[in-house]
Design a protein around this motif. Structure first.
Motif, short mmCIF file in Angstrom:
data_model
loop_
_atom_site.label_atom_id
_atom_site.label_comp_id
_atom_site.label_asym_id
_atom_site.label_seq_id
_atom_site.Cartn_x
_atom_site.Cartn_y
_atom_site.Cartn_z
N GLU A 224 4.79 5.11 1.50
CA GLU A 224 3.92 4.15 0.81
C GLU A 224 2.46 4.57 0.85
O GLU A 224 1.71 4.30 -0.09
N THR A 225 2.03 5.21 1.96
CA THR A 225 0.63 5.60 2.01
C THR A 225 0.34 6.62 0.92
O THR A 225 -0.76 6.66 0.36
N GLU A 227 2.03 6.81 -1.96
CA GLU A 227 2.07 6.09 -3.24
C GLU A 227 0.78 5.30 -3.44
O GLU A 227 0.25 5.23 -4.55
N ALA A 228 0.30 4.70 -2.34
CA ALA A 228 -0.96 3.96 -2.44
C ALA A 228 -2.09 4.90 -2.88
O ALA A 228 -2.94 4.53 -3.69
N ALA A 229 -2.06 6.12 -2.35
CA ALA A 229 -3.10 7.09 -2.71
C ALA A 229 -2.97 7.50 -4.17
O ALA A 229 -3.98 7.68 -4.86
N ILE A 230 -1.73 7.62 -4.64
CA ILE A 230 -1.52 7.95 -6.06
C ILE A 230 -2.14 6.86 -6.93
O ILE A 230 -2.86 7.12 -7.89
N ILE A 231 -1.87 5.59 -6.55
CA ILE A 231 -2.41 4.47 -7.32
C ILE A 231 -3.93 4.43 -7.20
O ILE A 231 -4.63 4.09 -8.14
N ASP A 232 -4.44 4.83 -6.04
CA ASP A 232 -5.89 4.87 -5.86
C ASP A 232 -6.53 6.01 -6.65
O ASP A 232 -7.75 6.12 -6.69
N GLY A 233 -5.70 6.87 -7.20
CA GLY A 233 -6.24 7.91 -8.07
C GLY A 233 -6.45 9.26 -7.42
O GLY A 233 -7.21 10.08 -7.93
N ALA A 234 -5.78 9.50 -6.29
CA ALA A 234 -5.96 10.79 -5.63
C ALA A 234 -5.10 11.85 -6.32
O ALA A 234 -3.97 11.58 -6.70
N GLN A 238 -6.12 16.09 -3.00
CA GLN A 238 -6.72 15.03 -2.19
C GLN A 238 -5.67 14.33 -1.35
O GLN A 238 -5.91 13.97 -0.20
N LYS A 242 -6.59 14.62 2.36
CA LYS A 242 -7.22 13.38 2.82
C LYS A 242 -6.21 12.35 3.33
O LYS A 242 -6.58 11.43 4.06
N ILE A 243 -4.96 12.46 2.92
CA ILE A 243 -3.97 11.47 3.35
C ILE A 243 -2.94 12.09 4.29
O ILE A 243 -2.67 11.58 5.37
N PRO A 246 -4.62 14.39 7.70
CA PRO A 246 -5.17 13.55 8.79
C PRO A 246 -4.09 12.77 9.54
O PRO A 246 -4.27 12.48 10.72
N GLN A 247 -2.99 12.46 8.86
CA GLN A 247 -1.95 11.70 9.55
C GLN A 247 -1.12 12.56 10.49
O GLN A 247 -0.41 12.04 11.34
N ALA B 74 -3.33 5.62 -11.67
CA ALA B 74 -4.72 5.27 -11.38
C ALA B 74 -5.47 4.83 -12.63
O ALA B 74 -6.45 4.10 -12.54
N PHE B 82 1.60 -3.18 -1.04
CA PHE B 82 2.95 -2.81 -0.62
C PHE B 82 3.46 -3.71 0.50
O PHE B 82 2.67 -4.30 1.24
N ALA B 86 0.94 -0.16 3.77
CA ALA B 86 0.58 1.19 3.32
C ALA B 86 -0.89 1.49 3.49
O ALA B 86 -1.50 2.16 2.67
N TYR B 88 -4.03 3.46 5.05
CA TYR B 88 -4.19 4.82 5.56
C TYR B 88 -4.54 4.72 7.04
O TYR B 88 -5.63 4.24 7.39
N HIS B 90 -5.53 6.61 9.36
CA HIS B 90 -6.63 7.36 9.96
C HIS B 90 -7.98 6.91 9.44
O HIS B 90 -9.00 7.47 9.81
N ALA B 100 -10.38 4.48 -3.18
CA ALA B 100 -10.21 4.61 -4.63
C ALA B 100 -11.55 4.72 -5.34
O ALA B 100 -11.72 5.51 -6.27
N LEU B 103 -13.01 8.13 -4.89
CA LEU B 103 -12.33 9.10 -5.74
C LEU B 103 -12.82 8.96 -7.18
O LEU B 103 -12.91 9.94 -7.91
N ARG B 151 -10.95 -2.65 -6.57
CA ARG B 151 -10.78 -1.84 -7.77
C ARG B 151 -10.88 -2.67 -9.03
O ARG B 151 -10.90 -2.13 -10.13
#
Lengths: 325, 361
Positions: A224-225, A227-234, A238, A242-243, A246-247, B74, B82, B86, B88, B90, B100, B103, B151
């Motif tokens: 999910e993290t 997928e969340a990044a995909i939705i955030d536009g990464a 990135q 960035k995701i 670091p994890q 995006a 979620f 979900a 992040y 870190h 977002a 980015l 957003r």
């Protein structure tokens, strides 16, 4: 007596001895030392419970003490004596060693190894782990990359002797040079750079290790993290840097330090490829040069290696423990 | 104004496994639409297709009048919350919420303003510099919502956002989401849940998904009072609606049904003369049953009772696969083992033929 019977007897004595030790020692603890009787019933049960772990730990602690602690102390003690071991010379071995060009060369080369090999292994391992993730043939690729892990360092060195061979009919480097009409060279004899050709062998072996561990770590990242990044536009880069990275940074550090420790111990590759010639000596192979010839000097080198490895080791174990939580 | 429009949308995995087909749905701006359905009905898949995390196999998806089938998530103007938050792990709360925007290369002033506003709405201001692991479940969920708010999306997507919270927190967060919706009347929300109470309390309209398609779309009370089919009738409401097989004996503005079990029921659903003799199922909700001395729809022996204080649930002895359940107000001691006759007001009696309600003919 036939060796088979000897073996069987050894196994019986070994296993039986273990069972006997645990059974008898617990029996003595419960029946003789702290018997749960009369007034002391509850208190003795508690006492026995406190002692019991040490009964189980004792053999391991004893064996570790005998085979790890004693040799360390013994080696250090031996390193304070001269070549034949009959004259106490204090720090004499260390002093001569640090004054010697060969030792400083080995120290410098070892520094290069520690700098390059863990970094290269971890980077390539991470790269392969990420690129093969979710590919249908990814597992085949991973198996192939992991395979060198199963080859001994000496075996791997022999393989790479062919790769680096002078004869363009055998060595791939010289085959390539030959096709461009260049004269063959022996890469093992190019000063300074030959170190890197040696490192490639260890990188080739160890990348598989880094890949397997990092691959598992990547799989452990919650989907999910991402997928969340995909939705955030990464974008994929990135997401990776960035995701994902670091994890798993804790795992990366563990892999890195584990390989660092290994690098500080490897001598077989240098020993088999160049024998430490052409300025490729590293500390463990330098130590091997003196072993049996000058045990005072050899143990001194061993001790230097241990002092270098120790902090990395402690850091590694701490980091690994942190990862487990 | 239409915010989101699905036209004949379908989803197949590979070439064989069909998960959803022929989904037609229009969602108006400012609506809060809840997708419900049994597990495996594809409600999450549909949401993920809207989000762009799953490819749309057939049909079109329009957001604000623009077909977005091939637009990356995006750029669709959606934000998603979620089930597992979900976040992040870190990044601090602030970094989670600004990721977002960074980015998207928004200016620092813009980012700060958006974050501070969201933090104020969600009461996250004291926690902005904490890592997610230092937050409680409810706080984490608020951060996840905050990550969406900053957003400023056209459509909010919620994928079972309360499932990971404990019961008390779930109720509190549900009310918070309702308030959030109130404070943002222009935003469209799509909310997936398997929890009926969430669906009934939050939704302006509910979409019931079943058998790869939409079983019914309507306001919560429409679904409750006028289910289009037996599936919706039994899915909405708890305990589920009782179904009794029977035959229409009188038609007209009121329909009289003689039940196979011997009882008679009157329904306010109108029928035509031609319907006489039609084999039907009638549906009566457990809470619509009343005890009667007169003509009963159902008479049975009480096998088990569950006394909840405000209501008492009666489970009847029956040979059929489905239990017959009545929910009577108040306390009914000593009914266990007794014969009880039940009837229901005509307005509360649904009539289904072949699983479809006659009301919607």
């Amino acid at each position: 007596m036939s060796p088979i019977i000897q073996g069987i007897i050894t196994v019986i004595i070994g296993v039986g001895g273990c069972i006997g030790y645990f059974y008898l020692s617990n029996l003595i603890l419960d029946r003789v030392i702290f018997p749960p009787r009369n007034d002391d019933n509850g208190r003795n049960i508690n006492r026995a419970t406190m002692v019991r772990p040490w009964l189980f730990l004792f053999p391991a602690i004893f064996a570790l003490g005998l085979y790890l602690v004693y040799p360390v102390v013994g080696s250090f003690w031996r390193s304070l004596f001269n070549r034949s071991g009959n004259e106490f010379i204090g720090m004499g071995n260390y002093a001569t060693m640090f004054g010697e060009e060969g030792f400083r060369q080995a120290l410098f080369n070892n520094f290069l190894w520690v700098l390059v090999v863990p970094a290269a292994c971890t980077f390539m391992g991470l790269l392969v782990a990420q690129l093969t993730d979710r590919l249908r043939w990814g597992n085949i690729a991973k198996s192939l990359i992991f395979m060198p892990m199963a080859i001994s360092f000496v075996g791997a060195s022999l393989i790479w002797k062919f790769v680096y061979a002078n004869d363009p009919e055998i060595g791939i480097i010289n085959a390539v040079r030959d096709s461009f009409g260049m004269a063959p060279i022996d890469v093992m004899q190019i000063p300074f750079w030959n170190n890197f050709f040696l490192m490639i062998i260890l990188i080739w072996i160890q990348t598989g290790f880094a890949m397997v561990i990092l691959s598992a770590a990547l799989r452990g990242i919650p989907e999910e993290t991402i997928e969340a990044a995909i939705i955030d536009g990464a974008n994929p880069f990135q997401i990776f840097f960035k995701i994902k990275v670091p994890q798993i940074v804790g795992t990366i550090v563990v892999v890195w330090t584990t390989i660092t420790i290994l690098v500080l111990k490897v001598f077989d590759i240098v020993y088999a490829m160049t024998g430490g010639n052409f300025d490729t000596e590293i500390l463990p192979s330098y130590m091997m040069d003196y072993m049996f010839r000058d045990d005072g000097r050899a143990t001194a080198v061993a001790f230097v290696i241990m002092v270098i490895v120790l902090p990395v080791m402690i850091f590694n174990i701490r980091q690994a423990r942190k990862e487990m939580h | 104004m239409t915010s989101l429009k699905l036209t004949d949308v379908g989803k197949t995995y590979g070439n064989a496994v069909e998960v959803l087909k022929h989904i037609d749905l229009e969602i108006e701006t400012g609506e809060l639409v809840v997708f419900v359905g049994p597990s495996g009905c594809g409600k999450s898949t549909l949401l993920r297709m809207i989000a762009g995390l799953e490819k749309i196999s057939s049909g079109t998806l329009e957001i604000d009048g623009q077909v977005v089938n091939n637009v990356p998530p995006a750029q669709r103007g959606i934000a998603m919350v979620f089930q597992s938050y979900a976040l992040y792990p870190h990044m601090t709360v602030r970094d989670n919420m600004t990721f977002a925007l960074k980015l998207a290369k928004k200016s620092k002033a813009e980012i700060d303003e958006a974050v501070n506003k969201a933090a104020r709405i969600l009461q996250l201001e004291p926690y902005l510099d904490r890592l997610p692991k230092a937050l409680s479940g409810g706080q984490r969920q608020r951060v996840a919502i905050g990550r969406s708010i900053v957003r400023d999306p056209k459509v909010y997507l919620f994928d079972e956002p309360l499932s990971n919270l404990d019961a008390a927190l779930r109720v509190a967060t549900r009310i918070e989401i309702a308030q959030l919706k109130e404070s943002m009347p222009e935003s469209t929300m799509i909310y997936v849940t398997h929890d009926q109470v969430e669906a009934m309390t939050l939704a302006s309209r509910i979409v019931v998904l079943a058998n790869k398609g939409i079983a019914q779309v309507g306001t919560p009370l429409e679904l409750y009072e006028r289910p289009e089919n037996e599936f919706v009738a039994q899915f909405i409401g708890s305990p589920a609606m009782n179904l009794f097989p029977g035959e229409i004996v009188e038609t007209g503005a009121r329909t009289v049904i003689r039940l196979d079990g011997g009882g008679t029921a009157v329904s306010a659903v109108p029928t035509q003369a031609a319907d006489k003799g039609l084999k039907v199922n009638i549906g009566i909700r457990p809470e619509d049953f009343v005890e009667t001395e007169g003509e009963a729809a159902y008479t049975g022996t009480v096998a088990i009772t569950e006394a909840l204080g405000e209501v008492t649930l009666l489970y009847f002895e029956t040979d059929a696969d489905q239990p017959v359940i009545a929910k009577l107000p108040g306390i009914h001691a000593d009914v266990r083992g007794r014969q009880v006759s039940l009837a229901a007001a005509p307005e509360k009696v649904q009539v289904f033929h072949n699983g479809i309600s006659l009301y919607y003919r």
